[in-house]
Design a protein around this motif. Structure first.
Motif, mmCIF file in Angstrom:
data_model
loop_
_atom_site.group_PDB
_atom_site.id
_atom_site.type_symbol
_atom_site.label_atom_id
_atom_site.label_comp_id
_atom_site.label_asym_id
_atom_site.label_seq_id
_atom_site.Cartn_x
_atom_site.Cartn_y
_atom_site.Cartn_z
ATOM 1 N N GLN A 149 0.823 -1.212 0.000
ATOM 2 C CA GLN A 149 0.000 0.000 0.000
ATOM 3 C C GLN A 149 0.856 1.261 0.000
ATOM 4 O O GLN A 149 0.563 2.227 -0.703
ATOM 5 C CB GLN A 149 -0.932 -0.010 1.218
ATOM 6 C CG GLN A 149 -2.031 -1.059 1.142
ATOM 7 C CD GLN A 149 -2.775 -1.202 2.462
ATOM 8 O OE1 GLN A 149 -2.214 -1.016 3.535
ATOM 9 N NE2 GLN A 149 -4.044 -1.543 2.385
ATOM 10 N N ARG B 21 -7.627 -8.535 0.828
ATOM 11 C CA ARG B 21 -7.465 -7.366 1.689
ATOM 12 C C ARG B 21 -6.981 -6.159 0.893
ATOM 13 O O ARG B 21 -7.382 -5.026 1.155
ATOM 14 C CB ARG B 21 -6.523 -7.698 2.844
ATOM 15 C CG ARG B 21 -7.157 -8.677 3.836
ATOM 16 C CD ARG B 21 -6.167 -9.219 4.829
ATOM 17 N NE ARG B 21 -5.694 -8.191 5.751
ATOM 18 C CZ ARG B 21 -4.792 -8.424 6.707
ATOM 19 N NH1 ARG B 21 -4.292 -9.636 6.865
ATOM 20 N NH2 ARG B 21 -4.415 -7.451 7.509
ATOM 21 N N MET C 101 -7.752 -5.704 -2.210
ATOM 22 C CA MET C 101 -8.954 -5.338 -2.960
ATOM 23 C C MET C 101 -9.865 -4.460 -2.105
ATOM 24 O O MET C 101 -10.389 -3.441 -2.571
ATOM 25 C CB MET C 101 -9.692 -6.608 -3.398
ATOM 26 C CG MET C 101 -10.830 -6.394 -4.376
ATOM 27 S SD MET C 101 -11.664 -7.956 -4.779
ATOM 28 C CE MET C 101 -10.298 -8.935 -5.415
ATOM 29 N N ASP C 102 -10.020 -4.825 -0.848
ATOM 30 C CA ASP C 102 -10.873 -4.061 0.055
ATOM 31 C C ASP C 102 -10.328 -2.656 0.309
ATOM 32 O O ASP C 102 -11.085 -1.731 0.624
ATOM 33 C CB ASP C 102 -11.010 -4.791 1.398
ATOM 34 C CG ASP C 102 -11.895 -6.022 1.301
ATOM 35 O OD1 ASP C 102 -12.660 -6.130 0.314
ATOM 36 O OD2 ASP C 102 -11.808 -6.880 2.202
ATOM 37 N N SER C 103 -9.013 -2.497 0.160
ATOM 38 C CA SER C 103 -8.385 -1.194 0.413
ATOM 39 C C SER C 103 -8.285 -0.342 -0.853
ATOM 40 O O SER C 103 -7.611 0.689 -0.854
ATOM 41 C CB SER C 103 -6.985 -1.393 1.005
ATOM 42 O OG SER C 103 -6.091 -1.893 0.025
ATOM 43 N N GLN C 104 -8.943 -0.790 -1.924
ATOM 44 C CA GLN C 104 -8.944 -0.075 -3.207
ATOM 45 C C GLN C 104 -7.564 -0.057 -3.864
ATOM 46 O O GLN C 104 -7.240 0.832 -4.653
ATOM 47 C CB GLN C 104 -9.441 1.379 -3.025
ATOM 48 C CG GLN C 104 -10.786 1.483 -2.330
ATOM 49 C CD GLN C 104 -11.886 0.707 -3.064
ATOM 50 O OE1 GLN C 104 -12.046 0.827 -4.259
ATOM 51 N NE2 GLN C 104 -12.628 -0.098 -2.322
ATOM 52 N N PHE C 105 -6.747 -1.046 -3.558
ATOM 53 C CA PHE C 105 -5.437 -1.179 -4.197
ATOM 54 C C PHE C 105 -5.642 -1.492 -5.677
ATOM 55 O O PHE C 105 -6.533 -2.268 -6.039
ATOM 56 C CB PHE C 105 -4.665 -2.322 -3.532
ATOM 57 C CG PHE C 105 -3.248 -2.485 -3.999
ATOM 58 C CD1 PHE C 105 -2.217 -1.851 -3.341
ATOM 59 C CD2 PHE C 105 -2.942 -3.288 -5.093
ATOM 60 C CE1 PHE C 105 -0.898 -2.014 -3.750
ATOM 61 C CE2 PHE C 105 -1.633 -3.448 -5.517
ATOM 62 C CZ PHE C 105 -0.612 -2.811 -4.844
ATOM 63 N N PRO C 106 -4.840 -0.907 -6.570
ATOM 64 C CA PRO C 106 -4.997 -1.178 -8.007
ATOM 65 C C PRO C 106 -4.542 -2.598 -8.359
ATOM 66 O O PRO C 106 -3.351 -2.857 -8.538
ATOM 67 C CB PRO C 106 -4.097 -0.122 -8.656
ATOM 68 C CG PRO C 106 -3.085 0.226 -7.619
ATOM 69 C CD PRO C 106 -3.787 0.097 -6.291
#
Length: 207
Positions: A25, A52, A54-59
């Motif tokens: 991140q 996880r 994905m849940d944090s809006q990681f590309p």
């Protein structure tokens, strides 16, 4: 880092899922892609990490799964990195036709064969001396430059890459570099910034 080269982070399998999540991140703005090379982690741990992220809006389009195309396919990750000792490109494409595959190569012959078989990119190394390959003679840049000249697909260098190497690599058509140690460093963001354009977000060309 030149605007024409890509920067790829390679994870070192030395951090917990929680630690790795934070590192990814924090450093994501400075990388074009990450190869998740987590040999000791189970499929379940790798899935947990990606969910996880994905849940944090990681590309998620920055993720490349190492050696486990089945996990990449399950998670709808579009890219996987194949090893020289695992599944072949031909077999991988047959089993997972929706994925793109990169190949780790160690010679011009291997590189040309991988390209012919349908690889989307190549990873060549180790180029320079590195602690992760202690005792092994680095391959140097001669054959790397031959491969970059001979192949139409992107060729990336790995192994002991330092910021001062980037200009020479780019001059010889190397598409980018993959780095492990800076991402593993306790001060990963500061170390990775040394490879970017004056600390700015680095965005390279698409494959």
């Amino acid at each position: 880092m030149s605007s024409g080269m890509k920067l790829i982070g390679v994870t070192d399998d030395c951090h917990s899922v929680d630690e790795l999540l934070l590192k990814l991140q924090q450093t994501a703005p400075f990388f074009d892609a990450f190869i998740l090379r987590e040999k000791s982690k189970t499929d379940e741990q790798l899935v947990d990490l990606v969910l996880r992220l994905m849940d944090s809006q990681f590309p998620l389009d920055k993720l490349i799964i190492h050696a486990r195309p089945d996990v990449a396919n399950k998670l709808s990750i579009k890219k996987a990195q194949l090893t020289g000792y695992g599944m072949s490109v031909t077999d991988a494409q047959t089993s997972f036709p929706s994925l793109k595959f990169g190949c780790s190569v160690h010679s011009l012959k291997e590189a040309l064969q991988a390209e012919e078989d349908g690889a989307s990119w190549l990873l060549y190394g180790h180029v320079y001396a590195t602690q992760s390959k202690e005792g092994l003679t680095p391959r140097g840049t001669g054959e790397l430059f031959e491969i970059a000249s001979a192949c139409k697909i992107p060729v990336y260098a790995i192994g002991g890459i330092q910021p001062e190497h980037l200009a020479t690599l780019e001059e010889h058509d190397v598409a980018g570099v993959a780095i492990l140690s800076p991402l593993s460093h306790p001060n990963a963001v500061d170390e990775v910034k040394k490879y970017s354009r004056n600390g700015e977000v680095f965005i390279g060309k698409d494959n």
